[in-house]
Design a protein around this motif. Sequence first.
Motif, PDB file in Angstrom:
ATOM      1  N   ILE A 140       2.452  -0.239   3.986  1.00  0.00           N
ATOM      2  CA  ILE A 140       1.861  -1.500   4.280  1.00  0.00           C
ATOM      3  C   ILE A 140       2.719  -2.487   3.315  1.00  0.00           C
ATOM      4  CG2 ILE A 140       0.258  -3.520   4.643  1.00  0.00           C
ATOM      5  CD1 ILE A 140      -1.615  -1.271   5.287  1.00  0.00           C
ATOM      6  N   ALA A 141       3.544  -3.376   3.686  1.00  0.00           N
ATOM      7  CA  ALA A 141       4.346  -4.114   2.802  1.00  0.00           C
ATOM      8  C   ALA A 141       3.442  -5.394   2.286  1.00  0.00           C
ATOM      9  CB  ALA A 141       5.393  -5.070   3.633  1.00  0.00           C
ATOM     10  N   ALA A 142       4.003  -5.870   1.034  1.00  0.00           N
ATOM     11  CA  ALA A 142       2.969  -6.801   0.193  1.00  0.00           C
ATOM     12  C   ALA A 142       3.199  -8.134   1.005  1.00  0.00           C
ATOM     13  CB  ALA A 142       3.807  -6.973  -1.124  1.00  0.00           C
TER      14      ALA A 142
ATOM     15  N   PRO B  31      -1.625   6.094  13.299  1.00  0.00           N
ATOM     16  CA  PRO B  31      -2.102   7.662  13.795  1.00  0.00           C
ATOM     17  C   PRO B  31      -2.070   8.591  12.727  1.00  0.00           C
ATOM     18  CG  PRO B  31       0.259   7.030  13.957  1.00  0.00           C
ATOM     19  CD  PRO B  31      -0.307   5.725  13.584  1.00  0.00           C
ATOM     20  N   GLY B  32      -1.917   8.432  11.556  1.00  0.00           N
ATOM     21  CA  GLY B  32      -1.856   9.336  10.166  1.00  0.00           C
ATOM     22  C   GLY B  32      -2.152   8.553   9.085  1.00  0.00           C
ATOM     23  N   PRO B  33      -2.519   9.321   7.878  1.00  0.00           N
ATOM     24  CA  PRO B  33      -2.540   8.979   6.645  1.00  0.00           C
ATOM     25  C   PRO B  33      -1.349   8.040   6.239  1.00  0.00           C
ATOM     26  CG  PRO B  33      -2.478  11.182   6.517  1.00  0.00           C
ATOM     27  CD  PRO B  33      -2.559  10.840   7.990  1.00  0.00           C
ATOM     28  N   THR B  34      -0.069   8.276   6.705  1.00  0.00           N
ATOM     29  CA  THR B  34       1.171   7.738   6.156  1.00  0.00           C
ATOM     30  C   THR B  34       1.510   6.577   6.742  1.00  0.00           C
ATOM     31  OG1 THR B  34       2.304   9.313   7.107  1.00  0.00           O
ATOM     32  CG2 THR B  34       1.647   9.929   4.837  1.00  0.00           C
ATOM     33  N   GLY B  35       0.990   6.447   7.951  1.00  0.00           N
ATOM     34  CA  GLY B  35       1.408   5.193   8.782  1.00  0.00           C
ATOM     35  C   GLY B  35       2.252   5.648  10.180  1.00  0.00           C
ATOM     36  N   PRO B  36       2.817   4.717  10.749  1.00  0.00           N
ATOM     37  CA  PRO B  36       2.796   3.383  10.414  1.00  0.00           C
ATOM     38  C   PRO B  36       1.612   2.688  10.667  1.00  0.00           C
ATOM     39  CG  PRO B  36       3.824   3.871  12.556  1.00  0.00           C
ATOM     40  CD  PRO B  36       3.544   5.039  12.011  1.00  0.00           C
ATOM     41  N   PHE B  37       1.105   1.720   9.787  1.00  0.00           N
ATOM     42  CA  PHE B  37      -0.018   0.956   9.705  1.00  0.00           C
ATOM     43  C   PHE B  37       0.297  -0.372  10.490  1.00  0.00           C
ATOM     44  CE2 PHE B  37      -1.524   4.206   6.634  1.00  0.00           C
ATOM     45  CZ  PHE B  37      -2.856   4.194   7.011  1.00  0.00           C
TER      46      PHE B  37
ATOM     47  N   SER C  33       0.635  16.267 -12.356  1.00  0.00           N
ATOM     48  CA  SER C  33       1.923  17.167 -12.123  1.00  0.00           C
ATOM     49  C   SER C  33       1.529  17.569 -10.621  1.00  0.00           C
ATOM     50  CB  SER C  33       2.221  18.315 -13.073  1.00  0.00           C
ATOM     51  OG  SER C  33       1.116  19.439 -12.963  1.00  0.00           O
ATOM     52  N   ARG C  34       0.546  17.717 -10.063  1.00  0.00           N
ATOM     53  CA  ARG C  34       0.218  18.423  -8.764  1.00  0.00           C
ATOM     54  C   ARG C  34       0.014  17.495  -7.625  1.00  0.00           C
ATOM     55  NH1 ARG C  34       1.045  23.708  -8.588  1.00  0.00           N
ATOM     56  NH2 ARG C  34      -0.589  24.073  -6.858  1.00  0.00           N
ATOM     57  N   TRP C  35       0.313  16.229  -7.882  1.00  0.00           N
ATOM     58  CA  TRP C  35       0.193  14.928  -6.863  1.00  0.00           C
ATOM     59  C   TRP C  35       1.457  15.136  -6.008  1.00  0.00           C
ATOM     60  CZ3 TRP C  35      -2.705   9.967  -7.441  1.00  0.00           C
ATOM     61  CH2 TRP C  35      -4.021  10.304  -8.203  1.00  0.00           C
ATOM     62  N   GLN C  36       1.467  14.603  -4.756  1.00  0.00           N
ATOM     63  CA  GLN C  36       2.597  14.526  -3.877  1.00  0.00           C
ATOM     64  C   GLN C  36       2.467  13.115  -3.387  1.00  0.00           C
ATOM     65  OE1 GLN C  36       2.407  17.417  -0.769  1.00  0.00           O
ATOM     66  NE2 GLN C  36       2.050  19.140  -2.228  1.00  0.00           N
ATOM     67  N   TYR C  37       3.697  12.426  -3.167  1.00  0.00           N
ATOM     68  CA  TYR C  37       3.685  10.942  -2.919  1.00  0.00           C
ATOM     69  C   TYR C  37       4.632  10.877  -1.584  1.00  0.00           C
ATOM     70  CZ  TYR C  37       2.297  10.591  -7.804  1.00  0.00           C
ATOM     71  OH  TYR C  37       1.565  10.804  -8.800  1.00  0.00           O
ATOM     72  N   TRP C  38       4.199   9.965  -0.846  1.00  0.00           N
ATOM     73  CA  TRP C  38       4.778   9.953   0.441  1.00  0.00           C
ATOM     74  C   TRP C  38       6.092   8.935   0.400  1.00  0.00           C
ATOM     75  CZ3 TRP C  38       5.474  12.261   4.732  1.00  0.00           C
ATOM     76  CH2 TRP C  38       6.040  11.616   6.117  1.00  0.00           C
ATOM     77  N   ASP C  39       7.395   9.425   0.454  1.00  0.00           N
ATOM     78  CA  ASP C  39       8.598   8.559   0.246  1.00  0.00           C
ATOM     79  C   ASP C  39       8.864   8.038   1.503  1.00  0.00           C
ATOM     80  OD1 ASP C  39       9.771  10.454   1.852  1.00  0.00           O
ATOM     81  OD2 ASP C  39      10.917  11.313   0.046  1.00  0.00           O
TER      82      ASP C  39
ATOM     83  N   LEU D  27       0.925  -1.209   0.095  1.00  0.00           N
ATOM     84  CA  LEU D  27       0.103   0.001   0.008  1.00  0.00           C
ATOM     85  C   LEU D  27       0.948   1.268   0.008  1.00  0.00           C
ATOM     86  CD1 LEU D  27      -3.001   0.791   0.086  1.00  0.00           C
ATOM     87  CD2 LEU D  27      -2.670   1.258   2.811  1.00  0.00           C
ATOM     88  N   HIS D  28       0.313   2.195  -0.720  1.00  0.00           N
ATOM     89  CA  HIS D  28       1.393   3.487  -0.910  1.00  0.00           C
ATOM     90  C   HIS D  28       0.181   4.710  -0.947  1.00  0.00           C
ATOM     91  CE1 HIS D  28       4.724   0.935  -2.728  1.00  0.00           C
ATOM     92  NE2 HIS D  28       3.710   0.283  -2.979  1.00  0.00           N
ATOM     93  N   VAL D  29       0.727   5.803  -0.623  1.00  0.00           N
ATOM     94  CA  VAL D  29      -0.194   7.050  -0.559  1.00  0.00           C
ATOM     95  C   VAL D  29       0.299   8.265  -1.168  1.00  0.00           C
ATOM     96  CG1 VAL D  29       0.827   7.664   1.754  1.00  0.00           C
ATOM     97  CG2 VAL D  29      -1.359   8.522   1.030  1.00  0.00           C
TER      98      VAL D  29
END
Length: 397
Positions: free
Chosen positions: A284-286, A323-329, A263-269, A249-251
């Motif tokens: 979340i790992a595969a 605790p947030g949209p980017t994890g840790p899940f 071009s306006r999207w931002q990705y969590w690294d 899972l990626h966000v």
Amino acid sequence: MKTTTSLGERLPWRLRVVLLTLPVTVLAFGAAAVARDPGPAAAPDARPATETSCLPFEKLRTARDLDRLATGMRGGQEFQGADVGADTQLQDGRRLWVFGDTLRSADFDGQRFVRNSMLVFDDSCANVVLPADHGALVPDRDDGVGYWPMSIATIERTGYDLVGVGLQRVRGAAVPDGALAFENLGPAIAVFAVVRGRTPQLVEVQDMGPDSTDPRRPTWGAASAVHDGWVYVYGTARPDEKLVFGFSLHVARVRPDDLLDASRWQYWDGRRWQSDANRAAAVIAADGGVSQTLSVFERDGRWYAVSKRDEFLGTDLVIWSSPGPTGPFVAGEPVAQIPSDTRAGTLRYMPLAHPDLLPRKDSVIVSYSQNDSDLSKVDANPFLYRPRFLRVPLPVD
């Protein structure tokens, strides 16, 4: 791909929405405008849609009521059975549901199988939203590639809602027993405008990125959530590794007005938001991961990802919390078992959460899709091909 472009298609999508909702603005300034309201067809870009007659049902109070509705309500010619069943609530209190491969009756005047459909629910009626050609609500591309819904989210505007639907582009079988006979070519987004009390109208469909069958790149829109002025768009990917059956899972995030501008999207690294999609980290790992399509939502400051672990081959319905949209899940203990039965041909897959449907603080309504590998059984009994519902507890921190 399309080879011709209409006047409406050449207009920026924000302008198309303005044109679509203009009659409502006029209505606000005088009763005399009511008789002159030209209706949804006033939008030059819209693919006109009309709702079917009411399919009545009694008030829903529990998950059992929802399950009885799904397994007992006789559909009209336009809707016999389908999978997916992602939903969103509109500002006027109605609820939109989007479905994947949809079975219609043998005597339906139009396409019998379509890759997507939509129902509008109020307190006592379900209505199928039909395009003028009686095909799929989001039409196939000219080359036959179609669109399966994955997630849906709503942005409120004055007098209307913008509804974004995350889609995957699919090539292959579009019938209930062909659930695995397809290629995922990448994500797409459809935008609908829904004037209060009126029929949803398709504004634009946009493919995101070139066609590719590489499962290692995320399919964005597998889940989505609107929170604090952002649209969080989740993508799932599957590594080419033996004995790994789940998806990672990626966000990403984007402002609502820029949803169709990649071009306006931002990705969590893993540390910060940045503009390179290739650097999107797995939250979340595969290995032991989620299904290809899932739900992510926020409640009371906590974020939850709801999925069947390890896709079709798994059995466990699991809720990851963060605790947030980017994890840790962090995965909780399984809250239900939804195994497929390969011997009997029963397929159970794609659990989706419905957090604002009959809400309770400590639990959530979840649906999962059910199907049969034998098309003749589904054709004879479409109730075999409808989502099922249950209520499950949320993890305790």
